[in-house]
Design a protein around this motif. Structure first.
Motif: not given
Length: 411
Positions: A22-32, A150-156, A158-161
């Motif tokens: 969960a943590v790493s996927y959120t980070g990946q979405q930030m990077t994207a 995954g849903g939380v990561g996809q939403m949070a 990009p916003m955090l990024g």
């Protein structure tokens, strides 16, 4: 009705793995998000931003299949550690390019492609570990929890990024992503050895020579497992309206880019709600029938969305479609994990990754072509109805899938 957290409570290994993912996927979405912003800042072109996705698509498809074969040949824990470590180093490399103010788009593309390779090699290994950590009865809940994270990561993500890039620059998002991977690395480190086949007698030699072709042949001869992919392709290829959102926002609702954002977010919100209220999924035994019903519901929601001209109603039906997609994903993944032998799960998860990545892209092409040939309304409504028709045919001709019983999983 709320998500069943039993797997998190009962298995410390699964709990650490879930949290790390969960943590790493959120980070990946930030990077994207940060990469997209950086490419646009360098080039000023949306075309070059679009090429970022293309650079990752090829490696995801090719190495998704290859990664599944590797996951059936080696210690999955070690493979997960190596690939997660590679992703960490690549995030650090992105940070270095930002700190050094290197305005070389080709370098960013190369790093993104390598990140896709690591993800494609990591995902089948990680997914095929889950049945070794939990009981078969807990798999639906585990997959629902994975969908929730995954849903939380996809939403949070990009916003955090966007926030971190705005406050401290691109390097901030990249360095936070690198730090986030430590959660996944720690979870993998604490796992026991995960050799394929669970040490069954006589399987060691066979495990060392798995191939992509062998996995595809196995899948072709297993109607229930094969049908899980057919149903997903029916939904994602025939009834995928996302590429039409920019046109729909203006033509149907008189909106602008903010309306496009709402349309794009609605399925994700529905998917997240479907994961939050997923407690009942573990009590469903006829999982094949549930998959068919969920995919047909996706098609119906998309078709009705194509008929409405009220924005709130349109968002509601897109959210319902996203919720139906979550239910379908949970049961399809559960069937793959429970009906397949352990030494074949990596390859099947690789095929799963390829279908998840490639299906929506084919759907984008089909919907865009249909909208140009006819109208956006015809493309959306026709796609939803085509999805329902395809699922009806699957139910008629694959009676074994229709009667699939979670208590007696059969490939």
């Amino acid at each position: 009705m709320l998500a069943d957290i039993g797997p998190l409570r009962d298995s410390p290994d699964f709990r650490r793995l879930w949290f790390g993912n969960a943590v790493s996927y959120t980070g990946q979405q930030m990077t994207a998000m940060a990469v997209a912003l950086q490419v646009y800042a360098i080039t000023g072109s949306s075309f070059y931003v679009g090429l970022v996705g293309l650079c990752s698509l090829g490696p995801l498809i090719v190495f998704g299949l290859y990664g599944g074969a590797v996951a059936d040949a080696v210690d999955r824990r070690r493979l997960g550690l190596v690939t997660a470590g590679g992703s960490t180093l690549l995030s650090v490399a992105l940070a270095v390019t930002a700190i050094a103010h290197l305005r070389v788009v080709g370098l960013l593309y190369a790093i993104v492609a390598l990140q896709a390779v690591c993800f494609a090699m990591n995902s089948p290994a990680r997914s095929s570990m889950i049945p070794r950590l939990l009981t078969p009865e807990q798999l639906p809940a585990a997959n629902a929890l994975a969908s929730l994270s995954g849903g939380v990561g996809q939403m949070a993500g990009p916003m955090l990024g966007g926030v971190f890039v705005g406050l401290w620059g691109y390097q901030a998002a990249y360095l936070i992503d690198a730090a986030a991977f430590t959660a996944s690395l720690y979870a993998m480190w604490r796992l026991p050895s995960m050799l394929p086949g669970a040490g069954a007698p006589g399987e060691a030699d066979e495990r060392r020579r798995p191939s992509v072709v062998e996995g595809l042949r196995y899948l072709a001869a297993r109607p229930n497992l094969r049908t899980t992919f057919v149903t997903d392709l029916a939904a994602m290829v025939l009834a995928q309206p996302r590429v039409l959102f920019p046109a729909i926002a203006g033509l149907w609702y008189g909106g602008d880019t903010r309306t496009v954002g709402l349309l794009a977010a609605a399925p994700a919100v529905g998917a997240l709600l479907g994961s939050v209220f997923s407690g009942w999924l573990g009590r469903v035994r006829r999982q094949g029938f549930a998959v068919l019903l969920a995919v047909a519901s996706w098609g119906a929601a998309v078709a009705v969305f194509g008929l409405t001209r009220n924005l709130l109603l349109g968002l509601l039906f897109l959210a319902l479609a996203g919720c139906a997609d979550t239910v379908s994903m949970v049961f399809r993944n559960t069937m793959l994990q429970s009906a397949a032998p352990d030494d074949m799960r990596g390859r099947l998860q690789g095929v799963f990754l390829v279908v998840v990545v490639g299906g929506p892209r084919l759907g984008d092409f089909l919907a865009g072509s249909a909208a140009d040939l006819f109208t956006p309304t015809a493309a959306v409504v026709g796609g939803g109805l085509a999805c329902i028709a395809a699922i009806t045919c699957v139910g008629l001709f694959q009676r074994g899938f229709l009667s699939y019983d979670a208590g007696r999983p059969a490939a």
